[in-house]
Write an enzyme that holds these catalytic residues in place. Sequence first.
Site, PDB file in Angstrom:
ATOM      1  N   TRP A  15       1.672  -0.460  -2.056  1.00 21.12           N
ATOM      2  CA  TRP A  15       3.083  -0.161  -1.810  1.00 21.12           C
ATOM      3  C   TRP A  15       3.879  -0.184  -3.118  1.00 21.12           C
ATOM      4  O   TRP A  15       4.822   0.590  -3.292  1.00 21.12           O
ATOM      5  CB  TRP A  15       3.664  -1.191  -0.835  1.00 21.12           C
ATOM      6  CG  TRP A  15       5.131  -1.037  -0.568  1.00 21.12           C
ATOM      7  CD1 TRP A  15       5.716  -0.286   0.406  1.00 21.12           C
ATOM      8  CD2 TRP A  15       6.211  -1.657  -1.284  1.00 21.12           C
ATOM      9  NE1 TRP A  15       7.097  -0.398   0.336  1.00 21.12           N
ATOM     10  CE2 TRP A  15       7.423  -1.239  -0.693  1.00 21.12           C
ATOM     11  CE3 TRP A  15       6.273  -2.536  -2.368  1.00 21.12           C
ATOM     12  CZ2 TRP A  15       8.665  -1.668  -1.149  1.00 21.12           C
ATOM     13  CZ3 TRP A  15       7.512  -2.962  -2.827  1.00 21.12           C
ATOM     14  CH2 TRP A  15       8.691  -2.529  -2.219  1.00 21.12           C
ATOM     15  N   HIS A  16       3.466  -1.056  -4.042  1.00 23.26           N
ATOM     16  CA  HIS A  16       4.210  -1.199  -5.284  1.00 23.26           C
ATOM     17  C   HIS A  16       4.003  -0.025  -6.241  1.00 23.26           C
ATOM     18  O   HIS A  16       4.856   0.221  -7.096  1.00 23.26           O
ATOM     19  CB  HIS A  16       3.816  -2.501  -5.997  1.00 23.26           C
ATOM     20  CG  HIS A  16       4.431  -3.714  -5.388  1.00 23.26           C
ATOM     21  ND1 HIS A  16       3.897  -4.350  -4.275  1.00 23.26           N
ATOM     22  CD2 HIS A  16       5.541  -4.423  -5.719  1.00 23.26           C
ATOM     23  CE1 HIS A  16       4.652  -5.388  -3.961  1.00 23.26           C
ATOM     24  NE2 HIS A  16       5.659  -5.456  -4.812  1.00 23.26           N
ATOM     25  N   GLY A  17       2.911   0.655  -6.131  1.00 15.52           N
ATOM     26  CA  GLY A  17       2.700   1.774  -7.037  1.00 15.52           C
ATOM     27  C   GLY A  17       1.372   2.455  -6.810  1.00 15.52           C
ATOM     28  O   GLY A  17       0.417   1.848  -6.299  1.00 15.52           O
TER      29      GLY A  17
END
Length: 470
Positions: free
Chosen positions: A321-323
Amino acid sequence: MIFNTPLFFWFFCIFILFYGFAFLRQTPKVYLILAGSLVFYGAWNYSFIPLLVGSGIADYFIAQAIYNAQTTQHKKRWVTLSIVINLGLLGMFKYADFVLLSVADLLAALGYNASISTLSWVLPVGISFYTFQSLSYTIDVYRGDMKPRKGLVEFVAALSFFPQLVAGPILRARNILPQMHAIKLPEWSAIKHGFLLITVGLIKKTGADLLAIPAQKAFEAEGAISTLELWTGVLAFAGQIYGDFSGYTDIAIGIALILGFSIPLNFRVPYFAVSPVDFWRRWHISLSTWLRDYLYISLGGNRNNNRTRNVFITMLLGGLWHGAAWTFVAWGAFHGAIITATHGLANMKIFRGFSESNARLVTLVKWAITFYLVLIGWVFFRATDLPSALQILVGLHDFGSQVEWGNNAMAIFVLASVWVLLVHIMDFYVIKGADKLENKPWLFWILMTLGQGICLFIGEPSNEFIYFQF
């Protein structure tokens, strides 16, 4: 439009004048919030406004269809449509190129010289946040946890609410929609607390920008670097990402309070955690609880002896989700591993006493282990690629390194350590005892003026917040 810039200051001044003195009734306030939020969002890239509004409109009507559906099968179809729309858009903009490049690398490793073109789409700012926020609404209606709300404009205004739009916290519909439906006049105590949070957030952001310098030196060094400077860089990045992200959410919560809205805290002194599980109860709480409620529990949670599998899936997807990079996948996998290990050791008789003990020395040991593991995790998060991350991890533990320290290396290490500690002490005070300061007006406003003045002269308004890229 960034919080710590003159542009936002003038935007908010104009907005608050209309909000407090011109648009006094409920409906005009909602329209003003929606218009202001779209202006705020459009300042980055106005071409993505239809994407934001379209997502909100789609989920608004899908939630109505879920509620009105006569059978469970039809409800499932509607909620599936919401999931496909939201995750499909997120996937196209954020992960399509990552998947294509990963496939190309895999084919190259197998000996096939494949030429795969990437989409190279611009990532809409805040898409990860408002996608999860909108998706939680339709899932809540599907589960029967809430009824769909009437009022399309209210829903889109809540989804695009500008203080938290681009970097959270991720709001639940059950929390923000009732407030948007009946906007309250802010109390003076809430306004003062809002100013305090804004000032604290600006101080955090200013410190985070300064910590970026030693962090960059460690993670982007072209030559050999000493073990001390590596540890300084990792510690500095830990302070940078905490100050930057929690600083943003403090400002967002503070602005919301001034407007009469209550947003839950997103951080509770996370580097004081005494276990990896405790860390995720304190760090980015709106995301960790979202993953718990909508992913981990949906996978089965602790049932049927599948906790290990479900923890790993949840943390892997939380990392992703973060990258869109394998470093984030590795970061999620690392946290999945240490959370699983924590549960496993706590269930072993030999470690149970240690796990349950609240003795000061034991607590200190548990904190030290947890903080060390969190720092190791940040290496994967910050590194440019996996080989670089592994190289840094080796360097961190090469205590026989012959590379000499740079100038003032020890002083920078001490300053970074002190700053991380002071920020947490400041946060602890804001959470537990802010009312004592707020009840002393003369001291309160002197400190607020002094704090914001320091940020004005030292800060770098051009520096974006780290989580804008997510």
